[in-house]
Scaffold this active site. Structure first.
Site, short mmCIF file in Angstrom:
data_model
loop_
_atom_site.label_atom_id
_atom_site.label_comp_id
_atom_site.label_asym_id
_atom_site.label_seq_id
_atom_site.Cartn_x
_atom_site.Cartn_y
_atom_site.Cartn_z
CG LEU A 186 -2.08 -0.94 1.27
CD1 LEU A 186 -2.77 -0.89 2.64
CD2 LEU A 186 -3.09 -0.63 0.17
CG ASP A 187 -0.09 4.83 -2.21
OD1 ASP A 187 -0.59 5.28 -1.16
OD2 ASP A 187 -0.68 4.87 -3.30
CE LYS A 188 5.05 9.67 3.94
NZ LYS A 188 6.08 10.73 3.73
#
Length: 246
Positions: free
Chosen positions: A116-118
């Site tokens: 999951l991206d930041k």
């Protein structure tokens, strides 16, 4: 009619010894490379000092600290990832990673199953079984992933249809398996978007192709496994039944 001879089996890949150790699920590649540098690893009785020393699993005997490592029991952990953490074991820029959520837990080595991206939140899996993890993230056989996405406009039927029809973005064909509106306010709305593959920042890029911005993005389910009421930053182990259901 003569039967065709069976196709030859594909060759077993040769990998660096550190990578081969990481594939056993007993430690990360970085940890394994450190063990090699510390003189703790032998291959076929020979002490090796190069983490890239080529080996073939199933043919070459790898020994660590005088013992042949046994594969550990599969462990899978689910985390409710908070926004602002990066999904990596070590960040070169010094940013906080998802492993901050496990501080003090004394868990064995675990690797993220997908990412999951930041700026994204929600359900993220970790496992010590690389083969199981590879099946989960395989777009052809892995489970669907469900997301709740807050967007900066009110969607109409045309937008939802376009998301399912897809678009070519930077040479990649991106599309949602399913898209529907689950809640709408005066100026923005929440969509439920289901993906059957996981490309880099897929939902954000797909929505951007239709001039829609993401305000929040939360993964709420992987296959039949829901995020449920797990608190933000909280984690728990999956049961055997939950692992098998995926």
């Amino acid at each position: 009619m003569k039967k065709k001879p069976p196709a030859p089996a594909p060759p077993v890949p040769r990998r660096g010894v550190a990578r081969a150790i990481s594939k056993m699920g007993i430690g990360s590649r970085t940890q394994a490379a450190q063990w090699v540098r510390e003189g703790r690893v032998r291959v076929n009785g020979k002490l090796v000092s190069d983490a890239e020393f080529p080996v073939t699993r199933g043919r070459d005997l790898i020994v660590i600290d005088g013992h042949e490592p046994a594969a550990p029991a599969r462990l899978v952990v689910m985390l409710n990832k908070p926004r602002g953490l990066v999904t990596t074991t070590r960040d070169e820029r010094g940013r906080d990673t998802v492993y901050k959520c496990f501080e003090g837990a004394e868990l064995p080595w675990l690797a993220p199953v997908g990412r999951l991206d930041k700026a994204s939140e929600g359900l993220l899996l970790f496992s010590n079984d690389p083969a199981w993890a590879a099946r989960i993230i395989d777009p052809t056989i892995g489970p669907e992933k469900t997301y709740h996405v807050q967007v900066n406009r009110l969607p109409d039927a045309a937008l939802l249809a376009n998301l399912e029809r897809g678009a070519v973005v930077e040479g990649e064909r991106l599309a949602a398996r399913a898209a529907r509106c689950i809640r709408a306010g005066g100026r923005n709305a929440w969509l439920e978007i289901v993906l059957d593959e996981g490309r880099n920042r897929q939902i954000r890029r797909l929505l951007s192709a239709f001039d829609v911005s993401v305000l929040r993005l939360v993964r709420v389910a992987i296959g039949s496994l829901p995020l449920g009421k797990l608190p933000k930053g909280g984690w728990r182990e999956l049961t055997t039944q939950e692992m098998e259901s995926l």
